[in-house]
Design an enzyme around this catalytic site. Sequence first.
Site, short mmCIF file in Angstrom:
data_model
loop_
_atom_site.label_atom_id
_atom_site.label_comp_id
_atom_site.label_asym_id
_atom_site.label_seq_id
_atom_site.Cartn_x
_atom_site.Cartn_y
_atom_site.Cartn_z
N ARG A 1 0.84 -1.18 0.00
CA ARG A 1 0.00 0.00 0.00
C ARG A 1 0.89 1.25 0.00
NH1 ARG A 1 -3.54 -2.86 -1.47
NH2 ARG A 1 -5.64 -3.12 -0.58
N HIS B 1 -1.42 0.76 -9.90
CA HIS B 1 -2.14 -0.15 -9.01
C HIS B 1 -2.90 -1.22 -9.80
CE1 HIS B 1 -3.91 -0.32 -4.69
NE2 HIS B 1 -3.83 -1.53 -5.21
#
Length: 308
Positions: free
Chosen positions: A223, A271
Amino acid sequence: MSFVYKSDPVRGRVWAEVFARDAPRLDFRIWPDIGDPAEVRYLAAWEPPADLRALFPNLQLLFSTGAGVDQFNFAALPADLPVVRMVEPGIINGMVEYVSWAVLSLHRDMPQYRRQQHDAQWQPRPTLPAAKRNIGVLGLGSLGQAVLKQLRSFGFDCAGWSRSRHQVEGVQCFAGADELPAFLARTQVLVCLLPLTDETRGFLNAELFAALPAGASLVHVGRGPQLVEADLLAALDSGQLSHAVLDVSDPEPLPADHAFWHHPQIWLTPHIASMTQPETAAEVVLENIRRFEAGQAMSGVVDRRLGY
């Protein structure tokens, strides 16, 4: 009794087809068409609506539509509401593909060859056997173990680290803060697959980079907030790190003037390493509902004390 889906409506329509085929007794609805709120027993969401208990007084399960749950504000969720993260083959397979690509690219010096092509240089480099390249994976959950299994198949010398003790076939496993330095000292390519928690926020920092061998590389697929950006740039510019492959950032997307976009030692992707496949995701959720209604253990239940 109904099920509400609150996420990408295009994917939601695929879920609706699976539910209609495999669970016709459940009234499947896509947010904001929730029907009678008192009939809602199950909710799948990326970001749940506020005040869940008031909105859905009979809600029994909350499903995350992704592998992570760091987007959930647990303090705002009913304490007795089970939360289930997504564990499905599409997420795992996608992550294995992406990390394998990144590690193999770093192992075979592809960043350097790309720079040489840009400069019209034909300059072969020595090839190191995979068995002499040490790979280290932070995080030994289902994703980390699947990634390590694939990397081992290429012959890499693999190790893994996590907060708690694990045993993974063919992998040297380290656990806890006391064993982190030894894990880092042997790691030439570091893969971050940690969940985002208070403990892992800012985990990838100057102190950690300094503990790696000089010239090590980073593959970050955890993350964005786990990475201290200024520390990464400093480590790359000093030569402590040679290259970084980043699939996550903070924020997402990065602003157009961010240093990562044009840094010669950073590969940046938006992502996309791992995505749920809507049909199999819906099937996994239905299987968990069957288990829940039968009083059996579900896969992916979140331990709120750990945050994952």
